[in-house]
Design an enzyme around this catalytic site. Structure first.
Site, PDB file in Angstrom:
ATOM      1  CE  LYS A  44      -0.443   0.177   5.421  1.00 26.39           C
ATOM      2  NZ  LYS A  44      -1.648   0.065   6.246  1.00 26.39           N
TER       3      LYS A  44
ATOM      4  CE1 TYR B 273      11.556  32.247   4.384  1.00 27.99           C
ATOM      5  CE2 TYR B 273      12.286  29.694   4.846  1.00 27.99           C
ATOM      6  CZ  TYR B 273      12.259  31.242   4.299  1.00 27.99           C
ATOM      7  OH  TYR B 273      11.848  31.288   2.545  1.00 27.99           O
TER       8      TYR B 273
END
Length: 384
Positions: free
Chosen positions: A52, A274
């Site tokens: 999956k 940042y």
């Protein structure tokens, strides 16, 4: 390793050097390793290889040839099952999600299909649909994880309903499926398994229980089932916080690679990235690496998260941005533009180590890699 002025560029990659390498041979090795952990003989459990999330981000099409040794594939929904058939897989396919609506029952049109059933309405949809095939049914017990499945008080009724469908010729065999919430812990299975076994005592049908952690840590119990369902370990990552993949003889099937694309000389007291999440205490060289959170690298990975630059272990600095990150070049004074960088999966840097540093799990990184990251099949070592 190529020289720093002539970095390795996978075939077809023209611009951005970020790329992942997928090693199907590692998947084949890991499948064999997991099977070897199970009791041998005629009564040995069969193996559903869980693919999956596009094989945990590796790409089903890339690794499917390596799963020839699996007895079946396990996917999330019916469209994924159909895709596996289109790729040539002829063996059984287990669908974890079963049916999401009555319309899904119209997609039950392929042989060898196994549906996980988690609530009574799914059985009603099957009873009312014009089925062209007879899917096998696996009733899921809610167990100790309580995600989906039947509670203990509802399980017997669901089994009787499913068995009636089988007797009418609408569906195939009815089995019993459980998923443990704490299989990675030494005492995490015994109690949950005892409850499950008491619940299904006397009920005919095959049993499926164990994921990677349960298979590797609780092998005796895994051996007492007809089907096991490994996922993460197939791709070479350890499901345990205290045991590495290498210690389990698992090989990483994905490695993530980039390059240094810029170098900054940062003064003492200056911030990097940042919010100045990292402030230099001394002057240092900072390498800018092209990989960021839009590529699937975790934005919340903190300063200190391990990175390999030209074979040398160093660390992430500051906050990961959308397209790039900063790394400490202090341990790699020879680094320059184009120097290769390994972000996980090679050079001794396991994906679960990066995941732990970022406060998450290996499956989150593997399955979360962005579609904009090119993937290349690794060059196979023919000397093994």
């Amino acid at each position: 390793m190529p020289p720093v002025n002539a970095p390795y560029r996978p075939e077809g990659l023209i611009a951005r050097p970020l790329h992942a390498r997928i090693d199907p041979g590692a998947v084949a090795h890991n499948l064999a390793r997991l099977r070897a952990a199970l009791p041998a003989g005629a009564a040995a459990p069969r193996v559903w290889a869980t693919v999956k999330a596009d094989a945990y981000g590796h790409g089903v099409a890339r690794i499917l040839p390596a799963l020839r040794g699996a007895d079946g594939l396990a996917v999330l929904h019916l469209n994924e099952a159909r895709a596996c058939r289109d790729m040539g897989w002829q063996g059984p396919v287990l669908v974890y999600g079963g049916l999401y609506s009555p319309a899904d029952a119209l997609l039950v049109d392929m042989p060898g299909l196994h549906l996980v059933i988690t609530h009574a309405a799914q059985l009603e949809w099957l009873a009312q649909a014009p089925l062209t095939q007879r899917p096998a049914i696996w009733l899921r017990f809610a167990g100790d994880i309580h995600h989906t499945g039947f509670a203990a008080g509802d399980y017997l009724s669901a089994y009787e309903t499913a068995s009636a469908l089988s007797r009418r010729g609408l569906t195939g065999e009815v089995g019993h499926l459980n998923h443990y919430a704490r299989a990675d812990e030494p005492d995490g299975v015994a109690g949950a398994d005892a409850v499950f076994r008491d619940l299904i005592a006397g009920l005919p049908g095959p049993v499926s229980t164990s994921n990677s952690a349960a298979l590797l840590k609780h092998g005796a119990r895994a051996g007492n089932t007809q089907w096991v369902r490994p996922g993460l370990a197939l791709y070479g990552a350890s499901p345990f916080a205290d045991t590495s993949a290498a210690q389990l003889d698992l090989r990483p099937a994905m490695s993530l690679h980039s390059q240094v694309v810029g170098i900054q000389r940062v003064k003492a007291g200056a911030g990097v990235g940042y919010g100045a999440a990292f402030v230099a205490t001394d002057a240092l060289d900072v390498g800018i690496v092209t990989c960021g959170y839009s590529d699937g690298y975790p934005r919340h990975a903190p300063t200190g998260t391990p990175v390999i630059v030209d074979g040398v272990r160093t660390r992430l600095l500051g906050r990961v941005s959308m397209d790039m990150m900063a790394v400490d070049l202090g341990p790699v004074p020879h680094a320059c533009i184009g120097t290769p960088v390994t972000l996980w999966g090679a050079s001794g840097l396991a994906v679960e180590e990066v995941a732990t540093a970022a406060g998450t799990i290996a499956a989150d990184l593997l399955a979360g890699l962005s579609a904009r990251v090119p993937m290349q099949l690794a060059r196979q070592d023919t000397t093994r």
